[in-house]
Design a protein around this motif. Structure first.
Motif, PDB file in Angstrom:
ATOM      1  N   GLY A 123       0.829  -1.193   0.000  1.00  0.00           N
ATOM      2  CA  GLY A 123       0.000   0.000   0.000  1.00  0.00           C
ATOM      3  C   GLY A 123       0.868   1.249   0.000  1.00  0.00           C
ATOM      4  O   GLY A 123       1.960   1.257   0.562  1.00  0.00           O
ATOM      5  N   GLY A 124       0.389   2.303  -0.637  1.00  0.00           N
ATOM      6  CA  GLY A 124       1.139   3.552  -0.699  1.00  0.00           C
ATOM      7  C   GLY A 124       2.132   3.632  -1.830  1.00  0.00           C
ATOM      8  O   GLY A 124       2.830   4.649  -1.974  1.00  0.00           O
ATOM      9  N   ALA A 125       2.214   2.587  -2.664  1.00  0.00           N
ATOM     10  CA  ALA A 125       3.172   2.610  -3.777  1.00  0.00           C
ATOM     11  C   ALA A 125       2.901   3.783  -4.719  1.00  0.00           C
ATOM     12  O   ALA A 125       3.822   4.340  -5.313  1.00  0.00           O
ATOM     13  N   CYS A 126       1.634   4.178  -4.849  1.00  0.00           N
ATOM     14  CA  CYS A 126       1.279   5.266  -5.761  1.00  0.00           C
ATOM     15  C   CYS A 126       2.018   6.556  -5.418  1.00  0.00           C
ATOM     16  O   CYS A 126       2.429   7.301  -6.314  1.00  0.00           O
ATOM     17  N   GLY A 127       2.185   6.802  -4.115  1.00  0.00           N
ATOM     18  CA  GLY A 127       2.851   8.022  -3.703  1.00  0.00           C
ATOM     19  C   GLY A 127       4.338   7.876  -3.454  1.00  0.00           C
ATOM     20  O   GLY A 127       5.103   8.809  -3.696  1.00  0.00           O
ATOM     21  N   PHE A 128       4.740   6.693  -2.985  1.00  0.00           N
ATOM     22  CA  PHE A 128       6.129   6.508  -2.588  1.00  0.00           C
ATOM     23  C   PHE A 128       7.012   5.935  -3.691  1.00  0.00           C
ATOM     24  O   PHE A 128       8.214   6.193  -3.732  1.00  0.00           O
ATOM     25  N   TRP A 129       6.443   5.132  -4.574  1.00  0.00           N
ATOM     26  CA  TRP A 129       7.219   4.534  -5.663  1.00  0.00           C
ATOM     27  C   TRP A 129       7.081   5.327  -6.969  1.00  0.00           C
ATOM     28  O   TRP A 129       7.878   5.140  -7.882  1.00  0.00           O
ATOM     29  N   GLY A 130       6.057   6.148  -7.066  1.00  0.00           N
ATOM     30  CA  GLY A 130       5.754   6.776  -8.347  1.00  0.00           C
ATOM     31  C   GLY A 130       5.150   5.796  -9.325  1.00  0.00           C
ATOM     32  O   GLY A 130       5.226   5.983 -10.542  1.00  0.00           O
ATOM     33  N   ALA A 131       4.547   4.728  -8.806  1.00  0.00           N
ATOM     34  CA  ALA A 131       3.920   3.708  -9.652  1.00  0.00           C
ATOM     35  C   ALA A 131       2.729   3.131  -8.894  1.00  0.00           C
ATOM     36  O   ALA A 131       2.904   2.304  -8.007  1.00  0.00           O
ATOM     37  N   CYS A 132       1.529   3.598  -9.218  1.00  0.00           N
ATOM     38  CA  CYS A 132       0.328   3.121  -8.539  1.00  0.00           C
ATOM     39  C   CYS A 132       0.181   1.614  -8.724  1.00  0.00           C
ATOM     40  O   CYS A 132       0.351   1.090  -9.826  1.00  0.00           O
ATOM     41  N   GLY A 133      -0.162   0.919  -7.633  1.00  0.00           N
ATOM     42  CA  GLY A 133      -0.299  -0.530  -7.698  1.00  0.00           C
ATOM     43  C   GLY A 133      -1.384  -0.992  -8.655  1.00  0.00           C
ATOM     44  O   GLY A 133      -1.292  -2.095  -9.201  1.00  0.00           O
ATOM     45  N   ALA A 134      -2.409  -0.171  -8.880  1.00  0.00           N
ATOM     46  CA  ALA A 134      -3.444  -0.536  -9.855  1.00  0.00           C
ATOM     47  C   ALA A 134      -2.859  -0.563 -11.262  1.00  0.00           C
ATOM     48  O   ALA A 134      -3.146  -1.462 -12.059  1.00  0.00           O
ATOM     49  N   GLY A 135      -2.030   0.430 -11.583  1.00  0.00           N
ATOM     50  CA  GLY A 135      -1.379   0.453 -12.888  1.00  0.00           C
ATOM     51  C   GLY A 135      -0.386  -0.682 -13.052  1.00  0.00           C
ATOM     52  O   GLY A 135      -0.302  -1.314 -14.104  1.00  0.00           O
ATOM     53  N   SER A 186      -6.871   2.116 -14.984  1.00  0.00           N
ATOM     54  CA  SER A 186      -5.948   1.063 -15.412  1.00  0.00           C
ATOM     55  C   SER A 186      -6.656   0.029 -16.271  1.00  0.00           C
ATOM     56  O   SER A 186      -6.114  -0.430 -17.290  1.00  0.00           O
ATOM     57  N   ILE A 187      -7.854  -0.348 -15.885  1.00  0.00           N
ATOM     58  CA  ILE A 187      -8.606  -1.337 -16.654  1.00  0.00           C
ATOM     59  C   ILE A 187      -8.975  -0.787 -18.025  1.00  0.00           C
ATOM     60  O   ILE A 187      -8.843  -1.493 -19.043  1.00  0.00           O
ATOM     61  N   LEU A 188      -9.420   0.460 -18.090  1.00  0.00           N
ATOM     62  CA  LEU A 188      -9.774   1.045 -19.389  1.00  0.00           C
ATOM     63  C   LEU A 188      -8.553   1.123 -20.308  1.00  0.00           C
ATOM     64  O   LEU A 188      -8.656   0.876 -21.518  1.00  0.00           O
ATOM     65  N   ALA A 189      -7.400   1.443 -19.732  1.00  0.00           N
ATOM     66  CA  ALA A 189      -6.168   1.455 -20.532  1.00  0.00           C
ATOM     67  C   ALA A 189      -5.852   0.063 -21.054  1.00  0.00           C
ATOM     68  O   ALA A 189      -5.430  -0.111 -22.208  1.00  0.00           O
ATOM     69  N   ALA A 190      -6.066  -0.957 -20.229  1.00  0.00           N
ATOM     70  CA  ALA A 190      -5.782  -2.337 -20.638  1.00  0.00           C
ATOM     71  C   ALA A 190      -6.750  -2.817 -21.714  1.00  0.00           C
ATOM     72  O   ALA A 190      -6.352  -3.534 -22.647  1.00  0.00           O
ATOM     73  N   ILE A 191      -8.004  -2.441 -21.617  1.00  0.00           N
ATOM     74  CA  ILE A 191      -8.974  -2.817 -22.653  1.00  0.00           C
ATOM     75  C   ILE A 191      -8.514  -2.294 -24.003  1.00  0.00           C
ATOM     76  O   ILE A 191      -8.520  -3.019 -25.013  1.00  0.00           O
ATOM     77  N   ASP A 192      -8.096  -1.035 -24.044  1.00  0.00           N
ATOM     78  CA  ASP A 192      -7.633  -0.434 -25.302  1.00  0.00           C
ATOM     79  C   ASP A 192      -6.353  -1.104 -25.789  1.00  0.00           C
ATOM     80  O   ASP A 192      -6.206  -1.403 -26.986  1.00  0.00           O
ATOM     81  N   PHE A 193      -5.417  -1.361 -24.882  1.00  0.00           N
ATOM     82  CA  PHE A 193      -4.128  -1.942 -25.271  1.00  0.00           C
ATOM     83  C   PHE A 193      -4.303  -3.350 -25.829  1.00  0.00           C
ATOM     84  O   PHE A 193      -3.702  -3.710 -26.858  1.00  0.00           O
ATOM     85  N   VAL A 194      -5.121  -4.154 -25.175  1.00  0.00           N
ATOM     86  CA  VAL A 194      -5.351  -5.529 -25.638  1.00  0.00           C
ATOM     87  C   VAL A 194      -6.041  -5.530 -26.997  1.00  0.00           C
ATOM     88  O   VAL A 194      -5.712  -6.346 -27.874  1.00  0.00           O
TER      89      VAL A 194
END
Length: 230
Positions: A123-135, A186-194
């Motif tokens: 948890g908190g990766a979105c702010g601390f890693w610069g990479a949201c865990g959902a993405g 993230s899901i909408l981006a994946a739908i388009d990418f796939v």
């Protein structure tokens, strides 16, 4: 009720550096930057207790709509407004919808692998890693369906481009974080990418958030899924 601390409902605070914490539920000790203002800390394992139920949910699904599938997960008792459970849920919903849309994967072992990988993102990766865990979860989904490894050629590219596409959509909207909003993006981006890369079309519904009142940091009209924008 607006959620914050799972123990006392007090607001969370994020520290500048890791500190030794003891989980208020299982009493496991580990380092973390996150606790509530009353000092309570809940570890990732306790925060996601009951999440294994999404395996059966996904295996029973026949829908091609990953948004609909993740909404069912979000309605389950284990899922909170925010938390690391979303780091598994995004990829799991995509795996199920991809399989139902014609993707050639063995769903059960794929879901188990998604669970293992997603639970490793704190948890908190979105702010601390610069990479949201959902993405990152969307990237894990792509790495699983393309069988990517660090030595792959095309699959390596697919997985990293998928993560980048999801994180770009999340970054454009900005913060503060919302695990629901970032999961949908993230899901909408994946739908388009796939669709573009594999010519497999998952369903892509209009998304309208039903959980604005639960989020103390809701960004309102800035959110693309706000009821005021639909």
């Amino acid at each position: 009720m607006k959620e914050e601390c799972l123990i006392c409902k007090a607001p969370l605070e994020y520290l500048e550096r890791d500190e030794a914490m003891e989980c208020a539920i299982c009493h496991k000790k580990e380092d973390s930057k996150t606790r509530c203002v009353n000092g309570h800390y809940v570890c990732n394992d306790c925060h996601t207790a009951g999440m294994d139920g999404i395996i059966g949910l996904c295996l029973a699904e026949d829908s091609k709509d990953p948004i609909g599938i993740i909404n069912k997960m979000m309605d389950l008792p284990f899922c909170h407004m925010h938390g690391p459970e979303h780091h598994v849920m995004v990829g799991a919903a995509l795996l199920a919808a991809y399989k139902n849309a014609g993707g050639e994967i063995d769903l059960h072992p794929a879901l188990l692998e998604m669970m293992r990988r997603g639970k490793s993102v704190p948890g908190g990766a979105c702010g601390f890693w610069g990479a949201c865990g959902a993405g990152v979860s969307a990237g894990m989904f792509m790495s699983i369906i393309s069988q990517s490894t660090p030595l792959s050629v095309e699959p390596f590219g697919y997985a990293n481009r998928m993560t980048a596409a999801a994180l770009d959509r999340i970054g454009v909207v900005g913060g503060p974080r919302c695990c629901k909003r970032n999961s949908y993006l993230s899901i909408l981006a994946a739908i388009d990418f796939v669709s573009e890369q594999f010519q497999i079309q998952m369903e892509k519904p209009e998304v309208v958030c039903r959980r604005m009142a639960q989020n103390n940091q809701c960004i309102g009209k800035r959110c693309p899924f706000s009821t005021t924008n639909h």
